[in-house]
Design an enzyme around this catalytic site. Structure first.
Site, mmCIF file in Angstrom:
data_model
loop_
_atom_site.group_PDB
_atom_site.id
_atom_site.type_symbol
_atom_site.label_atom_id
_atom_site.label_comp_id
_atom_site.label_asym_id
_atom_site.label_seq_id
_atom_site.Cartn_x
_atom_site.Cartn_y
_atom_site.Cartn_z
ATOM 1 N N SER A 14 44.663 57.198 37.602
ATOM 2 C CA SER A 14 44.181 57.456 38.962
ATOM 3 C C SER A 14 43.542 56.224 39.574
ATOM 4 C CB SER A 14 43.210 58.628 38.953
ATOM 5 O OG SER A 14 42.086 58.296 38.149
ATOM 6 N N SER A 44 40.896 49.513 36.830
ATOM 7 C CA SER A 44 40.510 48.220 37.414
ATOM 8 C C SER A 44 40.315 48.356 38.914
ATOM 9 C CB SER A 44 41.588 47.177 37.135
ATOM 10 O OG SER A 44 41.616 46.887 35.772
ATOM 11 N N TRP A 47 36.906 48.358 40.328
ATOM 12 C CA TRP A 47 36.108 47.131 40.215
ATOM 13 C C TRP A 47 36.647 45.981 41.056
ATOM 14 C CZ3 TRP A 47 31.576 47.892 38.121
ATOM 15 C CH2 TRP A 47 31.424 48.989 37.285
ATOM 16 N N ALA A 48 37.790 46.189 41.689
ATOM 17 C CA ALA A 48 38.403 45.073 42.438
ATOM 18 C C ALA A 48 37.488 44.639 43.574
ATOM 19 C CB ALA A 48 39.760 45.498 42.968
ATOM 20 N N GLU A 109 42.470 33.179 49.940
ATOM 21 C CA GLU A 109 42.228 33.115 48.490
ATOM 22 C C GLU A 109 43.183 32.107 47.873
ATOM 23 O OE1 GLU A 109 42.008 36.804 46.372
ATOM 24 O OE2 GLU A 109 40.451 37.604 47.668
ATOM 25 N N HIS A 220 41.014 34.907 34.827
ATOM 26 C CA HIS A 220 40.366 34.611 36.115
ATOM 27 C C HIS A 220 39.463 33.407 35.899
ATOM 28 C CE1 HIS A 220 38.153 34.898 39.824
ATOM 29 N NE2 HIS A 220 39.021 35.802 40.237
ATOM 30 N N ARG A 265 45.509 30.403 40.374
ATOM 31 C CA ARG A 265 44.541 30.768 39.324
ATOM 32 C C ARG A 265 44.735 30.064 38.003
ATOM 33 N NH1 ARG A 265 43.448 37.086 40.181
ATOM 34 N NH2 ARG A 265 42.228 36.634 42.028
ATOM 35 N N HIS A 324 41.785 38.772 32.763
ATOM 36 C CA HIS A 324 41.581 39.514 34.000
ATOM 37 C C HIS A 324 42.738 40.434 34.338
ATOM 38 C CE1 HIS A 324 40.131 40.159 38.019
ATOM 39 N NE2 HIS A 324 41.198 39.636 38.576
ATOM 40 N N GLU A 348 49.835 47.924 37.554
ATOM 41 C CA GLU A 348 49.614 46.875 36.536
ATOM 42 C C GLU A 348 50.333 47.175 35.225
ATOM 43 O OE1 GLU A 348 45.560 45.504 36.523
ATOM 44 O OE2 GLU A 348 45.887 44.316 34.707
ATOM 45 N N ARG A 359 50.262 35.940 38.714
ATOM 46 C CA ARG A 359 50.065 36.794 39.893
ATOM 47 C C ARG A 359 49.331 36.049 41.005
ATOM 48 N NH1 ARG A 359 45.344 40.706 41.205
ATOM 49 N NH2 ARG A 359 44.264 39.269 39.823
ATOM 50 N N SER A 364 48.020 42.501 43.680
ATOM 51 C CA SER A 364 48.209 43.605 42.736
ATOM 52 C C SER A 364 47.781 44.958 43.281
ATOM 53 C CB SER A 364 47.501 43.328 41.413
ATOM 54 O OG SER A 364 46.248 42.783 41.651
ATOM 55 N N LEU A 365 46.744 45.025 44.085
ATOM 56 C CA LEU A 365 46.405 46.326 44.681
ATOM 57 C C LEU A 365 47.548 46.796 45.588
ATOM 58 C CD1 LEU A 365 42.592 45.758 45.358
ATOM 59 C CD2 LEU A 365 43.539 47.419 43.773
HETATM 60 C C1 LIG Z 1 37.050 42.990 38.198
HETATM 61 C C2 LIG Z 1 38.431 43.022 38.810
HETATM 62 C C3 LIG Z 1 38.622 42.579 40.116
HETATM 63 C C4 LIG Z 1 39.895 42.629 40.708
HETATM 64 N N1 LIG Z 1 40.033 42.234 42.018
HETATM 65 C C5 LIG Z 1 41.248 42.397 42.617
HETATM 66 C C6 LIG Z 1 41.411 42.132 44.004
HETATM 67 O O1 LIG Z 1 40.470 41.781 44.700
HETATM 68 N N2 LIG Z 1 42.647 42.303 44.549
HETATM 69 C C7 LIG Z 1 43.722 42.718 43.820
HETATM 70 O O2 LIG Z 1 44.817 42.877 44.382
HETATM 71 N N3 LIG Z 1 43.582 42.978 42.507
HETATM 72 C C8 LIG Z 1 42.383 42.845 41.898
HETATM 73 N N4 LIG Z 1 42.260 43.129 40.568
HETATM 74 C C9 LIG Z 1 43.412 43.695 39.857
HETATM 75 C C10 LIG Z 1 43.595 45.137 40.338
HETATM 76 O O3 LIG Z 1 42.334 45.752 40.429
HETATM 77 C C11 LIG Z 1 44.487 45.937 39.399
HETATM 78 O O4 LIG Z 1 45.669 45.231 39.134
HETATM 79 C C12 LIG Z 1 44.839 47.273 40.022
HETATM 80 O O5 LIG Z 1 43.675 47.949 40.414
HETATM 81 C C13 LIG Z 1 45.636 48.112 39.031
HETATM 82 O O6 LIG Z 1 45.782 49.389 39.580
HETATM 83 P P1 LIG Z 1 46.529 50.496 38.752
HETATM 84 O O7 LIG Z 1 46.488 51.724 39.608
HETATM 85 O O8 LIG Z 1 47.838 49.994 38.317
HETATM 86 O O9 LIG Z 1 45.641 50.711 37.425
HETATM 87 P P2 LIG Z 1 44.085 50.962 37.250
HETATM 88 O O10 LIG Z 1 43.334 50.858 38.519
HETATM 89 O O11 LIG Z 1 43.619 50.103 36.133
HETATM 90 O O12 LIG Z 1 44.013 52.493 36.810
HETATM 91 C C14 LIG Z 1 44.449 52.916 35.545
HETATM 92 C C15 LIG Z 1 44.206 54.408 35.421
HETATM 93 O O13 LIG Z 1 44.872 54.899 34.260
HETATM 94 C C16 LIG Z 1 44.025 55.767 33.534
HETATM 95 N N5 LIG Z 1 44.490 55.746 32.143
HETATM 96 C C17 LIG Z 1 44.714 54.660 31.354
HETATM 97 N N6 LIG Z 1 45.155 55.047 30.137
HETATM 98 C C18 LIG Z 1 45.218 56.404 30.152
HETATM 99 C C19 LIG Z 1 45.564 57.394 29.191
HETATM 100 N N7 LIG Z 1 45.918 57.076 27.934
HETATM 101 N N8 LIG Z 1 45.498 58.705 29.550
HETATM 102 C C20 LIG Z 1 45.113 59.065 30.791
HETATM 103 N N9 LIG Z 1 44.744 58.153 31.747
HETATM 104 C C21 LIG Z 1 44.801 56.847 31.426
HETATM 105 C C22 LIG Z 1 42.630 55.186 33.778
HETATM 106 O O14 LIG Z 1 41.642 56.161 33.543
HETATM 107 C C23 LIG Z 1 42.755 54.821 35.257
HETATM 108 O O15 LIG Z 1 42.527 55.967 36.043
HETATM 109 C C24 LIG Z 1 40.994 43.083 39.952
HETATM 110 C C25 LIG Z 1 40.815 43.506 38.645
HETATM 111 C C26 LIG Z 1 39.541 43.483 38.064
HETATM 112 C C27 LIG Z 1 39.368 43.945 36.652
#
Ligand SMILES: Cc1cc2nc3c(=O)[nH]c(=O)nc-3n(C[C@H](O)[C@H](O)[C@H](O)COP(=O)(O)OP(=O)(O)OC[C@H]3O[C@@H](n4cnc5c(N)ncnc54)[C@H](O)[C@@H]3O)c2cc1C
Length: 491
Positions: A14, A44, A47-48, A109, A220, A265, A324, A348, A359, A364-365
């Site tokens: 989520s 992640s 925390w973005a 950026e 990062h 990066r 990161h 991701e 990247r 990535s968002l």
């Molecule tokens: C500190 C930080 C800052 C960042 N800043 C930026 C930014 O400014 N701009 C940008 O584009 N990107 C940024 N990124 C990268 C970006 O945040 C991520 O690439 C992106 O949010 C990934 O989204 P996602 O939906 O793919 O996964 P995520 O947001 O990581 O969500 C994963 C989900 O999967 C669930 N999950 C995982 N394993 C299981 C399991 N076994 N069973 C059930 N649920 C599970 C977790 O609970 C979570 O809900 C940043 C990353 C970090 C760590």
């Protein structure tokens, strides 16, 4: 074990990808179940900081494409990149319609030729997205399962992925979308949250899916180390004019790249690592931006570092590179389709061809938006309901710390054949068994670690997020692919 069989689509995760895909699926009339091992506001995404890169006008589409390709160092899939940038803008409008409070000013950026990063709540852009989309999911009554750890994929007689298994239930559906994020927790110091244990990647791998380019892990450049937790200082800080100084108080980035502090990066991260080795420490300097601006523009970072005893508006901030972002992942086409029937992946967790070897910041968002929606659209045309015959094997390792130490020493920011070989022989291998969630997560990390190490050893060149000090030059353009025979247990 109870079995639930009344969903069209299961979405695992989520973060931005899962939340947005669930809303899209709902708008198409699909019956969706959204599963997260944490709460909905997680991953992640929460925390973005910096924001989301969108082309700011039709004229900015081509430059955004070119910036992405350049950062990817020859390994992007150009068709994927074009389609991503061309479609991204429509999702910006959709996010605005859900109420994400983007600010008027866009930021520059690293690696971007134009200020096109949209941010919200100052430096808490991901939180703004996560909270807003979570509210929309709740408002629309989408069925959710929080605190539910997906431990295995369910496979039919014909080899199709037909559902997932959480700790005490089987959930069946017409298709499964993995949106479970990356594997930052493979390393002992990372900016990624506890949830980032690469579960989706490991489950898909055990089911026989092809993984791609696993050796590319993005560090990062500017992370404040608070014990094992890496507190990120967004690239937007350098976009707003912050500079890097070594321990001799010299500004050094121009010697490494003409774009200086705004180089891609991988370049900045390695430059910092090298100046740390040469002079002892590296600092990020925001002091000249003015205390009022810094506190207003970066309120979350300001408060988090103040709680660690550092006032970023008046003091130099010691920074180091830290893990990161997961660049490799489950191989998908532009519709999120993996190599297994019934299984889709986006965000991701996936290797869609968007990022290549590196990247581009803040792509990535939006990636989660574009490919989450494409995956739902493709899954809708491919819903099939079959009975499960087996599940992917459960595997455990005693603790993730044992895997983290090996990978830190073997596949850090600089790698050599020797460090990689030692790590491959020291890596704790998973045991087929059930265990606690922590042991299963460590089992997943161990599977992933092996692919990272093997990919890094076989890639005798340096490109983007992968740097071999024994092979510092580029070699031919090629992808690394990983596949094992399915590791299945009969139900
Ligand atoms: C500190 C930080 C800052 C960042 N800043 C930026 C930014 O400014 N701009 C940008 O584009 N990107 C940024 N990124 C990268 C970006 O945040 C991520 O690439 C992106 O949010 C990934 O989204 P996602 O939906 O793919 O996964 P995520 O947001 O990581 O969500 C994963 C989900 O999967 C669930 N999950 C995982 N394993 C299981 C399991 N076994 N069973 C059930 N649920 C599970 C977790 O609970 C979570 O809900 C940043 C990353 C970090 C760590």
């Amino acid at each position: 074990m109870q079995t639930h069989q009344n969903h069209d689509l299961l979405i695992v995760g989520s973060g931005i990808t899962g939340l947005y895909a669930a809303l899209h699926a709902r708008s198409l009339g699909l019956k969706v179940l959204l599963i997260s091992k944490a709460n909905l506001e997680s991953g992640s995404t929460f925390w973005a900081q910096g924001g989301l890169a969108f082309p700011t006008s039709p004229e900015d589409i081509e430059p955004h494409i070119q910036d992405t390709l350049k950062a990817g160092r020859g390994l992007c899939d150009e068709q994927t990149v074009r389609l991503f940038v061309e479609e991204a803008g429509q999702h910006l409008h959709k996010l605005l319609s859900y109420g994400v409070p983007f600010e008027d000013h866009q930021t520059l950026e690293g690696g971007h030729s134009h200020a096109r990063v949209f941010h919200a709540w100052g430096d808490a852009s991901g939180r703004a997205v996560s909270v807003t989309l979570t509210q929309a999911v709740r408002d629309q009554g989408i069925e959710v399962l929080e605190g539910a750890f997906v431990q295995a994929l369910l496979i039919s007689e014909s080899g199709r992925v037909v559902g997932v298994q959480t700790q005490n239930q089987n959930h069946l559906a017409g298709a499964v979308l993995l949106a479970s994020g990356g594997f930052g927790q493979l390393y002992p110091v990372t900016t990624a949250p506890e949830e980032a244990t690469g579960d989706g990647i490991a489950l898909a791998y055990r089911a026989g899916a092809v993984l791609r380019d696993m050796e590319f892990v993005q560090f990062h450049p500017t992370v404040y180390l608070a014990g094992n937790r890496g507190l990120l200082i967004t690239e937007a800080a350098r976009g707003e004019g912050a500079i890097l100084l070594n321990n001799h108080m010299e500004r050094f980035m121009q010697q490494y790249d003409p774009q200086g502090e705004l180089a891609p990066r991988d370049v900045v991260a390695r430059a910092i690592a090298s100046e740390e080795t040469r002079t002892g420490k590296v600092f990020l300097d925001l002091r000249h931006l003015g205390a009022e601006f810094v506190q207003h523009r970066f309120p979350s970072i300001y408060k988090r570092l103040l709680s660690q005893g550092v006032d970023i508006s008046t003091e130099l901030v010691p920074v180091s590179p830290a893990v990161h972002y997961t660049i490799g992942g489950i191989l998908t086409d532009v519709n999120g389709k993996t190599t297994l029937d019934g299984l889709y992946a986006a965000g991701e967790v996936a290797s869609s061809g968007l990022h290549g070897a590196n990247r581009l910041a803040s792509n990535s968002l939006p990636e989660g938006l574009v490919f989450g929606v494409r995956a739902v659209d493709a899954a809708l045309k491919d819903l099939k309901f079959e009975d499960p015959a087996s599940r992917t094997l459960l595997e455990t390792v005693d603790s993730k710390a044992s895997v983290q130490q090996v990978i830190r020493d073997g596949a850090g920011i600089n790698r050599t054949a020797e460090t990689l070989r030692v790590a491959l022989s020291d890596l704790p291998r998973p045991t087929p068994s059930n265990g606690t969630i922590e042991e299963l997560e460590a089992g997943n990390l161990s599977r992933i670690a092996e692919t990272v190490l093997r990919g890094a050893l076989q890639r005798e060149e340096s490109r983007g997020g992968h740097f071999r000090t024994d092979y510092p030059e580029l070699d031919e353009v090629r992808h690394s692919l990983f596949q094992i025979p399915p590791l299945l247990e009969t139900l």
